[in-house]
Design a protein around this motif. Structure first.
Motif, PDB file in Angstrom:
ATOM      1  N   GLU A  70       3.619  -1.521  -0.560  1.00 59.90           N
ATOM      2  CA  GLU A  70       2.864  -0.335  -0.152  1.00 59.90           C
ATOM      3  C   GLU A  70       3.192   0.049   1.289  1.00 59.90           C
ATOM      4  O   GLU A  70       3.289   1.228   1.608  1.00 59.90           O
ATOM      5  CB  GLU A  70       1.367  -0.580  -0.318  1.00 59.90           C
ATOM      6  CG  GLU A  70       0.930  -0.624  -1.766  1.00 59.90           C
ATOM      7  CD  GLU A  70      -0.511  -1.045  -1.943  1.00 59.90           C
ATOM      8  OE1 GLU A  70      -1.212  -1.287  -0.933  1.00 59.90           O
ATOM      9  OE2 GLU A  70      -0.951  -1.130  -3.100  1.00 59.90           O
ATOM     10  N   SER A  73       6.583   1.828   1.349  1.00 62.82           N
ATOM     11  CA  SER A  73       6.775   2.967   0.454  1.00 62.82           C
ATOM     12  C   SER A  73       7.296   4.202   1.184  1.00 62.82           C
ATOM     13  O   SER A  73       8.125   4.939   0.649  1.00 62.82           O
ATOM     14  CB  SER A  73       5.489   3.287  -0.303  1.00 62.82           C
ATOM     15  OG  SER A  73       4.490   3.737   0.577  1.00 62.82           O
ATOM     16  N   ARG A  77      10.766   6.005   0.258  1.00 63.67           N
ATOM     17  CA  ARG A  77      10.825   7.435  -0.095  1.00 63.67           C
ATOM     18  C   ARG A  77      11.849   8.166   0.765  1.00 63.67           C
ATOM     19  O   ARG A  77      12.583   9.025   0.283  1.00 63.67           O
ATOM     20  CB  ARG A  77       9.462   8.090   0.109  1.00 63.67           C
ATOM     21  CG  ARG A  77       8.545   7.948  -1.044  1.00 63.67           C
ATOM     22  CD  ARG A  77       7.319   8.784  -0.860  1.00 63.67           C
ATOM     23  NE  ARG A  77       7.622  10.162  -1.215  1.00 63.67           N
ATOM     24  CZ  ARG A  77       6.992  11.208  -0.725  1.00 63.67           C
ATOM     25  NH1 ARG A  77       6.033  11.059   0.154  1.00 63.67           N
ATOM     26  NH2 ARG A  77       7.310  12.420  -1.123  1.00 63.67           N
ATOM     27  N   LEU A  92       5.286   6.845  -4.309  1.00 66.74           N
ATOM     28  CA  LEU A  92       5.530   5.604  -5.029  1.00 66.74           C
ATOM     29  C   LEU A  92       4.247   4.790  -5.126  1.00 66.74           C
ATOM     30  O   LEU A  92       3.598   4.527  -4.114  1.00 66.74           O
ATOM     31  CB  LEU A  92       6.619   4.789  -4.327  1.00 66.74           C
ATOM     32  CG  LEU A  92       7.962   5.490  -4.150  1.00 66.74           C
ATOM     33  CD1 LEU A  92       8.891   4.640  -3.310  1.00 66.74           C
ATOM     34  CD2 LEU A  92       8.579   5.815  -5.489  1.00 66.74           C
ATOM     35  N   HIS A  93       3.899   4.407  -6.340  1.00 66.65           N
ATOM     36  CA  HIS A  93       2.726   3.575  -6.589  1.00 66.65           C
ATOM     37  C   HIS A  93       3.222   2.293  -7.252  1.00 66.65           C
ATOM     38  O   HIS A  93       3.717   2.335  -8.386  1.00 66.65           O
ATOM     39  CB  HIS A  93       1.733   4.296  -7.502  1.00 66.65           C
ATOM     40  CG  HIS A  93       1.336   5.646  -6.999  1.00 66.65           C
ATOM     41  ND1 HIS A  93       0.423   5.818  -5.989  1.00 66.65           N
ATOM     42  CD2 HIS A  93       1.753   6.879  -7.339  1.00 66.65           C
ATOM     43  CE1 HIS A  93       0.276   7.114  -5.749  1.00 66.65           C
ATOM     44  NE2 HIS A  93       1.085   7.778  -6.554  1.00 66.65           N
ATOM     45  N   PHE A  94       3.099   1.168  -6.551  1.00 65.81           N
ATOM     46  CA  PHE A  94       3.611  -0.103  -7.050  1.00 65.81           C
ATOM     47  C   PHE A  94       2.520  -0.821  -7.839  1.00 65.81           C
ATOM     48  O   PHE A  94       1.393  -0.972  -7.386  1.00 65.81           O
ATOM     49  CB  PHE A  94       4.105  -0.967  -5.895  1.00 65.81           C
ATOM     50  CG  PHE A  94       5.315  -0.395  -5.227  1.00 65.81           C
ATOM     51  CD1 PHE A  94       6.573  -0.615  -5.749  1.00 65.81           C
ATOM     52  CD2 PHE A  94       5.199   0.395  -4.102  1.00 65.81           C
ATOM     53  CE1 PHE A  94       7.696  -0.072  -5.157  1.00 65.81           C
ATOM     54  CE2 PHE A  94       6.314   0.950  -3.494  1.00 65.81           C
ATOM     55  CZ  PHE A  94       7.565   0.701  -4.030  1.00 65.81           C
TER      56      PHE A  94
END
Length: 127
Positions: A70, A73, A77, A92-94
């Motif tokens: 996070e 991110s 990007r 982006l969501h991990f």
């Protein structure tokens, strides 16, 4: 509509390949150890991407890796923007992927059940 769906899948695959390379070579965060990206799902408007990953280790390692990903991110990007020819780079969501651990657990349960069945039947009862 199918054509747009296939484009979304191609973009998701490309994001997965590029992120795997970036995490392996450019991310220097010690919280992010050896991890494997298992899949990417991109929303229809390309605004969000769920990035599924798995790794070896305990719950604490997963928590640290989640925080590290996070934190990285924005960096990821930015690099995706330069590598991909897209107008919009998704947020982006991990998400930790537990499917492999669940599969191993189920496989162990099946093996245990089969071994117990073999001891209950006996060798002479087998067809």
């Amino acid at each position: 509509m199918p054509r747009d769906h296939s484009r979304t899948l191609r973009i998701a695959d490309q994001i997965q390949r590029e992120l795997a390379e970036l995490i392996r070579t450019d991310v220097k965060d010690p919280r992010i150890g050896m991890l494997t990206l298992t899949g990417v799902e991109v929303s229809q408007d390309y605004a969000h991407a769920k990035v599924y990953y798995t790794m070896l280790g305990g719950e604490n390692d997963h928590f640290l890796a989640q925080n590290g990903l996070e934190h990285a991110s924005g960096f990821l990007r930015g690099h995706l923007f330069h590598r991909l020819k897209l107008r919009v780079i998704p947020q982006l969501h991990f998400i930790y992927d537990e499917s492999i651990e669940r599969g191993v657990h189920l496989s162990n349960l099946i093996d245990e059940a089969v071994s117990q069945e073999g001891t209950v039947k006996g060798v002479d009862d087998l067809p």
